[in-house]
Design a protein around this motif. Structure first.
Motif, mmCIF file in Angstrom:
data_model
loop_
_atom_site.group_PDB
_atom_site.id
_atom_site.type_symbol
_atom_site.label_atom_id
_atom_site.label_comp_id
_atom_site.label_asym_id
_atom_site.label_seq_id
_atom_site.Cartn_x
_atom_site.Cartn_y
_atom_site.Cartn_z
ATOM 1 N N UNK A 93 40.762 44.555 38.260
ATOM 2 C CA UNK A 93 40.689 44.577 39.724
ATOM 3 C C UNK A 93 42.073 44.773 40.348
ATOM 4 N N UNK A 94 43.129 44.617 39.547
ATOM 5 C CA UNK A 94 44.499 44.789 40.035
ATOM 6 C C UNK A 94 44.999 46.158 39.586
ATOM 7 N N UNK A 95 45.316 47.001 40.553
ATOM 8 C CA UNK A 95 45.856 48.315 40.186
ATOM 9 C C UNK A 95 47.352 48.204 39.894
ATOM 10 N N UNK A 96 47.857 49.167 39.157
ATOM 11 C CA UNK A 96 49.265 49.163 38.786
ATOM 12 C C UNK A 96 50.107 49.525 39.999
ATOM 13 N N UNK A 97 51.098 48.704 40.358
ATOM 14 C CA UNK A 97 51.901 48.996 41.553
ATOM 15 C C UNK A 97 52.876 50.136 41.309
ATOM 16 N N UNK A 98 53.116 50.907 42.332
ATOM 17 C CA UNK A 98 54.068 52.014 42.252
ATOM 18 C C UNK A 98 55.464 51.491 41.965
ATOM 19 N N UNK A 99 56.117 52.046 40.943
ATOM 20 C CA UNK A 99 57.473 51.648 40.596
ATOM 21 C C UNK A 99 57.562 50.332 39.866
ATOM 22 N N UNK B 192 47.310 41.243 46.826
ATOM 23 C CA UNK B 192 46.276 40.801 47.757
ATOM 24 C C UNK B 192 44.982 41.598 47.570
ATOM 25 N N UNK B 193 45.096 42.904 47.387
ATOM 26 C CA UNK B 193 43.891 43.722 47.155
ATOM 27 C C UNK B 193 43.177 43.278 45.888
ATOM 28 N N UNK B 194 43.941 42.966 44.840
ATOM 29 C CA UNK B 194 43.325 42.502 43.599
ATOM 30 C C UNK B 194 42.636 41.169 43.767
ATOM 31 N N UNK B 195 43.273 40.243 44.500
ATOM 32 C CA UNK B 195 42.661 38.941 44.744
ATOM 33 C C UNK B 195 41.355 39.081 45.526
ATOM 34 N N UNK B 196 41.367 39.964 46.531
ATOM 35 C CA UNK B 196 40.153 40.178 47.310
ATOM 36 C C UNK B 196 39.052 40.805 46.462
ATOM 37 N N UNK C 203 26.831 35.364 43.415
ATOM 38 C CA UNK C 203 26.311 34.066 43.816
ATOM 39 C C UNK C 203 27.312 32.938 43.876
ATOM 40 N N UNK C 204 28.570 33.161 43.486
ATOM 41 C CA UNK C 204 29.582 32.112 43.531
ATOM 42 C C UNK C 204 30.231 32.130 44.922
ATOM 43 N N UNK C 205 29.511 31.597 45.888
ATOM 44 C CA UNK C 205 29.925 31.714 47.282
ATOM 45 C C UNK C 205 31.175 30.917 47.589
ATOM 46 N N UNK C 206 31.415 29.850 46.843
ATOM 47 C CA UNK C 206 32.550 28.980 47.136
ATOM 48 C C UNK C 206 33.642 29.095 46.084
ATOM 49 N N UNK C 207 33.672 30.206 45.378
ATOM 50 C CA UNK C 207 34.733 30.417 44.395
ATOM 51 C C UNK C 207 36.085 30.484 45.104
ATOM 52 N N UNK C 208 37.080 29.870 44.492
ATOM 53 C CA UNK C 208 38.436 29.862 45.044
ATOM 54 C C UNK C 208 39.349 30.619 44.096
ATOM 55 N N UNK C 209 40.061 31.589 44.663
ATOM 56 C CA UNK C 209 40.993 32.419 43.880
ATOM 57 C C UNK C 209 42.368 32.251 44.501
ATOM 58 N N UNK C 210 43.254 31.546 43.787
ATOM 59 C CA UNK C 210 44.578 31.229 44.313
ATOM 60 C C UNK C 210 45.662 31.775 43.391
ATOM 61 N N UNK C 211 46.642 32.505 43.973
ATOM 62 C CA UNK C 211 47.737 33.034 43.146
ATOM 63 C C UNK C 211 48.950 32.096 43.144
ATOM 64 N N UNK C 212 49.721 32.158 42.076
ATOM 65 C CA UNK C 212 51.002 31.450 41.994
ATOM 66 C C UNK C 212 52.023 32.416 41.409
ATOM 67 N N UNK C 213 53.116 32.606 42.127
ATOM 68 C CA UNK C 213 54.177 33.506 41.681
ATOM 69 C C UNK C 213 55.203 32.695 40.894
#
Length: 806
Positions: A329-335, A344-348, A358-368
């Protein structure tokens, strides 16, 4: 002890903050009591003696019992000076008094207290003078929001009045009037009542003269300003859309866009400092303040920081889906840079994947996670939550439309896993019906059964305009002056079926049409339609020739739904046609073609637009293939494939929403063997649904010198192929009104001509659309310009029409 009100404009402490004055209050009260107690001064102590009398002076609206309550005084009780001091402080905190003096004197074997009070006046009314650009409601709403104590009937509180003064100036500043000033005065109505007058000098709006950035090296100032959408430097266009007015909240949103610009390029630690806001004279040399034209100058400090590379993306906490699927779901970033939009697009996309299962309350949180050499890894933590299935699906607001008519358009079913994407598409599909309008503010109600992991859905809406009946007349380019009667219902007997009757008679066209369409035949995803018609058409050609066409026949259609937005249909048409061409000049002979047409059309349509008549989002693509004559019989034989694609995309939202729209259409026609094409079977462009400004069918084949090509009968030659392009930028003015700027282009080509944009005909202009429910379509007022006129052009600067543009 004395405590009086301060004059308006003084920097007073708030009376409610009693604790700050407590020591001074105690000392003053003690001094007053000591000085005014002659017995104590002579060495006689009054402490502990019974109170024989309590006298109050200066009372007008307050009752003596009220003061006795707050001071805890009672005849016969022992006199306690320290307790009295504490209770005086308590009385002061009620804000009922402005001044108080206590005198304690010996009387026989006890004490007599004389208490002199100056009551705080009551606020009887608040008046505003000079409110023009904001309303009194704006002020009262802000009073309630900020809890400012200036209600009528309450004691006058100068501190709160100063707060209100500042708030009024803040409201004006938020609307761009940063030079507005407010002041107030108190007027005595009676000894105990006051009236407050607020006077407002609104001043002029201060427009943004310059937006400057300091410390930026990666992006120039112009690029940073371009990323800002709500705050712009003053100019003709920005004045028109009121974007050159500084509003703190809007400017902060724009700074978020500047930060996002940096983060999309890999500068994740960019910092924008506190903006410096200055009001200066744009023309300081002018003597008159009005001529100086005070303007706003904004300066934003920028600390760009380092540019970071994207390291590894890892997933944690997932059970439903494998890592490989989620990472795709995450595309390769330019450069290889750490671009925030890629993350953000990948997280969405991951969130949507879970939401659609059906996982209406799934939480997807990133950490850098930072590493050496400005490399950052991204750890995605997932809490999948429970999976929900659809319980009951109910509908609310369909008073005439049957439940099954709406239910059959749903892409989800009871008992299956809830797919959020399919639910959104279902709502759009229902909206396309147009006879049941989805509630935009609250389209679906959710009722969760957490124990059984079920969710009941209630689709909310209201009945739309399903029946159109029109008597009248008018003028259009195609029809000329006409009178008409039209009846059509898109929801016949609440079953979603369409029944239409149309009779129209005009100077150029007569139409008699009867149609019936069943979208779900036998309650299956298939449709049938029947249409019978008689049409007479009269149009003037280049050079004054006239074309008459009379046709009568019918069409039978069978369609199959291939999904929410896809439809495949097959129709058969049979009709007789009489074409006549006359030349009033006598240069060419009159011609008449009598023929019969037997045709089969295969059509595929995918339509995701939110509205058939005035869409704002979505696409529509279609491909058709006409097979006429041959084994079907008739005297006309040809193939005719055509394709079209339309795209609508919102550009901006808010008070003035805008939409960009694009349309492309193309087609070819090819006769069988040695058969020739009849003139009216060829392609012509022009008209309000084609290249606007040109008259209907006015664009025909031209030679390399730009002159019209005529056939052997002097008839303008239509094309064996065509290409048409349309672009619109739509301004949603609110209600039924739309204003759009358009640019159209197109041309037709003969069989021996190669496709070339050199011969394209272009127009541009403005169009006003007014949606009229009783017509079931928008009224269109078109103003067009022809930038490159050619000999023989039939062009009209103004056109009027009814219906969508494409």
């Amino acid at each position: 002890m004395k405590r009086g009100p301060q004059a308006p404009g003084a920097a007073a402490a708030r009376p409610t903050r009693v604790a700050d004055r407590k020591p001074a209050l105690f000392l003053l009260v003690a001094a007053v009591v000591a000085i005014l107690a002659p017995g104590a001064a002579a060495g006689q102590s009054l402490e502990g003696l019974p109170i024989r009398a309590i006298e109050f002076e200066g009372l007008s609206s307050l009752a003596a019992e009220t003061l006795e309550f707050y001071l805890a005084l009672e005849e016969g009780a022992a006199y306690d000076r320290d307790a009295l001091n504490r209770n005086l402080h308590r009385l002061w905190g009620t804000q009922l008094i402005d001044d108080v003096t206590v005198e304690a004197v010996a009387e026989g074997d006890g004490v007599r207290l004389r208490i002199t009070v100056r009551e705080r006046p009551t606020l009887r009314s608040i008046e505003y003078e000079g409110l023009k650009r904001i309303s009194r409601t704006d002020v009262t709403d802000r009073i309630a929001k900020d809890r400012i104590q200036v209600r009528e009937g309450d004691p006058v509180n100068l501190g709160e009045l100063h707060r209100l003064k500042s708030v009024i100036e803040e409201i004006y500043a938020e609307k761009g009037y940063r030079l507005a000033e407010a002041s107030f005065t108190l007027e005595t109505v009676s000894p105990s009542d006051r009236r407050v007058f607020f006077t407002i000098d609104e001043g002029d709006k201060v427009r943004v003269a310059d937006i400057d950035f300091e410390g930026n090296t990666v992006f120039r100032d112009a690029r940073l300003r371009w990323s800002m959408k709500k705050t712009k430097e003053t100019g003709f266009i920005t004045r028109l859309f009121k974007k050159d007015i500084y509003k703190a909240a809007a400017f902060e949103e724009d700074l978020d866009k500047v930060r996002d610009l940096y983060r999309r390029a890999g500068y994740k630690n960019v910092v924008l400092g506190e903006p410096k806001v200055e009001v200066r004279a744009a023309r300081p040399e002018a003597d008159d303040p009005t001529g100086q034209k005070r303007r706003l100058f904004l300066t934003v400090p920028v600390e760009e920081g380092d540019r970071w590379k994207l390291g590894q993306i890892t997933i944690e906490g997932n059970e439903r889906f494998k890592d490989d699927l989620l990472l795709r779901q995450f595309r390769k970033p330019s450069g290889g840079w750490l671009r925030s939009n890629v993350i953000q697009d990948g997280l969405e996309a991951v969130q949507e994947l879970y939401s659609n299962t059906g996982h209406l309350f799934a939480q997807v949180e990133p950490e850098v996670v930072e590493r050496d050499d400005q490399v950052a890894d991204v750890l995605v933590r997932i809490d999948e939550g429970d999976q929900f299935r659809v319980g009951r699906i109910e509908f609310e607001g369909n008073l005439k439309t049957r439940d099954k008519v709406i239910r059959r358009e749903m892409g989800i079913q009871e008992g299956l896993v809830l797919n959020s994407g399919a639910l959104r598409n279902s709502l759009r599909r229902i909206q396309q019906l147009e006879f049941f309008k989805i509630n935009e503010d609250d389209p679906v109600g959710f009722d969760f059964d957490n124990e059984n992991k079920l969710v009941d859905l209630t689709v909310r809406g209201e009945e739309g305009d399903r029946t159109e009946m029109l008597f009248g007349g008018g003028f259009s380019e195609i029809d000329g002056f006409f009178g008409q009667f039209q009846f059509r219902t898109r929801n016949f007997r609440g079953r979603g079926e369409t029944l239409g009757v149309s009779i129209q008679s005009g100077s150029r066209q007569d139409i008699y049409d009867l149609s019936y369409f069943v979208p779900w035949f036998l309650d299956r995803p298939q449709s049938v339609g029947l249409q019978v018609f008689q049409r007479n058409f009269d149009v003037t050609l280049i050079g004054g020739q006239r074309s008459f066409q009379e046709s009568a026949g019918g069409t039978v259609t069978y369609g199959r739904n291939l999904g929410l937005f896809r439809n495949l249909s097959l129709s058969y048409s049979r009709f007789d046609v009489e074409d006549r061409f006359t030349d009033p000049t006598g240069q060419f002979p009159n011609r008449q073609f009598d023929r019969s047409v037997s045709s089969m059309r295969l059509s595929f349509v995918r339509d995701t637009r939110d509205s058939r008549l005035q869409p704002t989002v979505g696409t529509r693509g279609s491909a058709t293939l006409d097979y006429t004559g041959g084994v079907l019989g008739g005297t006309t034989d040809f193939w005719r494939p055509q394709a079209s694609f339309s795209l609508y995309r919102p550009v901006s939202k808010g008070r003035l929403g805008t939409v960009a729209a694009f349309n492309v259409e193309a087609g070819i026609i090819e006769p069988f063997g040695a058969e020739r094409l009849f003139p009216n079977d060829r392609f012509y462009l022009g008209g309000e649904n084609s290249v606007r400004g040109f008259r209907f069918r006015a664009i025909s084949v031209r030679d390399k010198d730009g002159l019209p090509v005529l056939d052997e009968f002097g008839i303008p030659l239509g094309g064996d192929s065509f290409l048409q392009l349309n672009f619109e930028y739509i301004f949603l003015l609110g209600g039924p009104f739309r204003l759009l700027g358009f640019a159209d282009g197109g041309n037709v080509f003969a069989d021996d001509q190669s496709f070339s944009f050199d011969g394209f005909r272009y127009t541009y202009g403005l169009e006003l659309q007014v949606n009229v429910p009783i017509l079931g379509a928008p009224l269109r007022f078109i103003f067009a310009q022809n930038p490159s006129p050619l000999p023989g052009d039939r062009f009209e600067t103004f056109q009027f029409s009814v219906g969508p543009s494409f």
